[in-house]
Scaffold this active site. Structure first.
Site, short mmCIF file in Angstrom:
data_model
loop_
_atom_site.label_atom_id
_atom_site.label_comp_id
_atom_site.label_asym_id
_atom_site.label_seq_id
_atom_site.Cartn_x
_atom_site.Cartn_y
_atom_site.Cartn_z
N GLU A 172 -1.36 -0.82 -3.99
CA GLU A 172 -2.42 -0.08 -3.72
C GLU A 172 -2.18 1.36 -3.53
O GLU A 172 -1.04 1.75 -3.06
CB GLU A 172 -3.00 -0.70 -2.37
CG GLU A 172 -4.19 -0.10 -1.70
CD GLU A 172 -4.31 -0.73 -0.41
OE1 GLU A 172 -4.12 -1.94 -0.19
OE2 GLU A 172 -5.17 0.06 0.58
N ASP A 222 0.81 -1.39 0.18
CA ASP A 222 -0.03 0.12 -0.16
C ASP A 222 1.08 1.42 0.14
O ASP A 222 1.90 1.55 0.80
CB ASP A 222 -0.97 -0.08 1.29
CG ASP A 222 -2.03 1.04 1.20
OD1 ASP A 222 -1.98 1.77 0.33
OD2 ASP A 222 -2.86 1.03 2.21
N TRP A 231 -1.44 11.85 3.92
CA TRP A 231 -0.96 10.93 4.76
C TRP A 231 -1.45 9.43 4.22
O TRP A 231 -2.21 9.23 3.69
CB TRP A 231 -1.88 11.16 6.00
CG TRP A 231 -1.49 9.96 6.91
CD1 TRP A 231 -0.34 9.86 7.51
CD2 TRP A 231 -2.33 8.95 7.46
NE1 TRP A 231 -0.49 8.29 8.18
CE2 TRP A 231 -1.50 7.95 8.12
CE3 TRP A 231 -3.94 8.46 6.87
CZ2 TRP A 231 -1.99 6.76 8.66
CZ3 TRP A 231 -4.23 7.26 7.48
CH2 TRP A 231 -3.44 6.45 8.23
O1 KDG Z 1 -6.21 -0.72 4.94
C1 KDG Z 1 -5.74 0.08 4.37
O2 KDG Z 1 -5.22 -0.43 3.26
C2 KDG Z 1 -5.50 1.14 4.79
O3 KDG Z 1 -4.86 1.96 4.07
C3 KDG Z 1 -6.10 1.71 6.22
C4 KDG Z 1 -6.31 3.14 6.32
O4 KDG Z 1 -5.17 3.91 6.75
C5 KDG Z 1 -7.36 3.41 7.36
O5 KDG Z 1 -8.57 2.60 6.87
C6 KDG Z 1 -7.71 4.58 7.32
O6 KDG Z 1 -8.81 4.90 8.43
MG MG Z 2 -5.02 1.16 2.01
#
Ligand code: KDG
Ligand code: MG
Length: 405
Positions: free
Chosen positions: A239, A213, A405
């Site tokens: 992701e 991610d 973020w």
């Molecule tokens: O689970 C994920 O892929 C995320 O990116 C989690 C996120 O940071 C989270 O759900 C923010 O609230």
């Molecule tokens: Mg995510």
């Protein structure tokens, strides 16, 4: 015609380690349905929206008329769409599906067309301060039977990195009564990420699916470079490579790499992903039940995705309550183009507040055979965990520029 009028609409806020907003709808005959309305860091906005602007419209409506209720609330709002509205709408929608399935005496997936597969394959989160820590965590997931793991590691030279938490199994990024500040260096990250996956393939082999991610932190050409650099390690998906507000930006990433792309956890509706899907710019759509208008709307997104060879990959972080987890499992078990489901484990306190019928075995989950969603809310226990304001972190570049973020 059988009518099931809605008699009561209640909103519960509980914080068994983190905040969850839950909608409960009760019909005149006493059948209840639950919907998750949790929007991390903006919880009380959805509470006010539901209590002030949605609940009065529901009293007396026929709980069976899910599609009509959805469209009435959506089209009738005039100021429609966006995360607060669509989260509230999702909560109503899921609660009504829960009621309908309970009245039918069936687990929800049976109403959604029945099982298309034997279970819902899930991925877990392995994260560590170093590459070695991350791989050690990934091995724990392999030992638990997971067939897919997301890897996030700290980046040398950066004080903190997205996805690397102190508590390994129970991830919680919303950690402050005011937002904590992270510092981000794109160049350090881009140099580091391929090393993580090279080491992971050497240590874990090629039978396990690996995911990563980026959390919306690259420009299209940077994301293209990362996708190319990761090609030798055969990722299941990369992701949120770039912020997806501009869907056309994915054209650049797509032109340059064969690494599969996933996006959508912050999407509110089909309009956030129409171009991405129709142009085949992504492989997995990660929109989720609670933030994209509930089961009714997510099914429409999935149907569009299906004809364009895009599979589902619903967001399943711990800031979505067990009510969403259950809904995602009923959806994932039944939908034709299921891809992969994220599964982060809730804490024991959260599981106690939301007793549930879903289970994990051999890398897969199953929603269970209880009528409806198969999740309850222990209202007494929930009341012992009062709301605590908590923000997600904010991010700055090394020179202090506010960043994603
Ligand atoms: O689970 C994920 O892929 C995320 O990116 C989690 C996120 O940071 C989270 O759900 C923010 O609230
Ligand atoms: Mg995510």
């Amino acid at each position: 015609m059988q009518i099931e009028p809605i008699a009561r609409v209640q909103v519960f806020v509980t914080c068994p380690g983190r905040n969850f907003v839950t909608l409960k709808i009760t019909t005149e005959s006493g059948v209840t349905g639950l919907g998750d309305a949790t929007l991390n860091g903006r919880e009380m906005a959805v509470v006010a929206y539901l209590e002030e602007h949605v609940a009065p419209l529901l009293i007396g409506r026929d709980a069976h008329r899910i599609e009509d209720t959805w469209n009435t609330l959506h089209r009738g709002a005039y100021w429609r769409g966006g995360p607060v509205d669509m989260t509230a709408l999702a909560a109503v929608d899921v609660a009504l599906w829960d009621i309908k399935a309970k009245l039918a005496g069936l687990p929800l997936y049976q109403l959604l067309g029945g099982a298309s597969r034997s279970g819902v394959t899930v991925y877990g989160h392995a994260n560590g301060e170093t590459i070695e820590d991350t791989i050690a965590e990934a091995k724990k997931y392999v030992a638990m039977g997971y067939k897919a793991v997301r890897l996030q590691s700290g980046v040398p030279g950066m004080a903190s990195t997205y996805g690397v938490s102190k508590d390994k199994m129970f991830y919680e990024p919303a950690d402050g009564a005011l937002p904590t500040e992270n510092t981000w260096s794109t160049s350090l990250y881009l140099n580091h990420a391929p090393k993580l996956f090279q080491a992971a393939r050497e240590a874990l082999g090629w039978d396990i699916e690996l995911l990563h991610d980026v959390h919306h932190r690259l420009t299209p050409i940077q994301a293209a470079r990362l996708g190319k650099a990761l090609e030798p390690y055969n990722l299941f998906w990369l992701e949120d490579a770039v912020p997806a507000d501009n869907q056309a930006a994915f054209r650049i990433v797509r032109q340059h790499t064969t690494t599969p792309l996933a996006v959508g956890e912050v999407f509110s509706s089909i309009w956030s992903c129409k171009t991405l899907i129709e142009e085949g710019l992504i492989d997995y759509i990660r929109a989720t039940v609670v933030h994209a208008g509930g089961i009714t709307h997510l099914r429409k997104i999935a149907a569009l995705a299906d004809i364009h060879h895009v599979k589902t990959g619903c967001h399943g972080a711990t800031d979505l309550s067990p009510v969403t987890m259950a809904a995602a499992l009923h959806f994932g078990l039944s939908v034709s183009n299921f891809g992969l489901q994220e599964y982060m484990r809730h804490t024991p306190e959260t599981d106690a507040v939301f007793p549930h019928a879903y289970s994990f075995a051999d890398g897969m989950m199953h929603p269970g055979e209880a009528p409806g969603l198969g999740v309850e809310l222990d209202e007494g226990l929930a009341a012992t965990f009062p709301y605590k304001r908590a923000y997600l972190p904010v991010n700055r570049l090394e020179d202090g520029t506010a960043f994603y973020w």
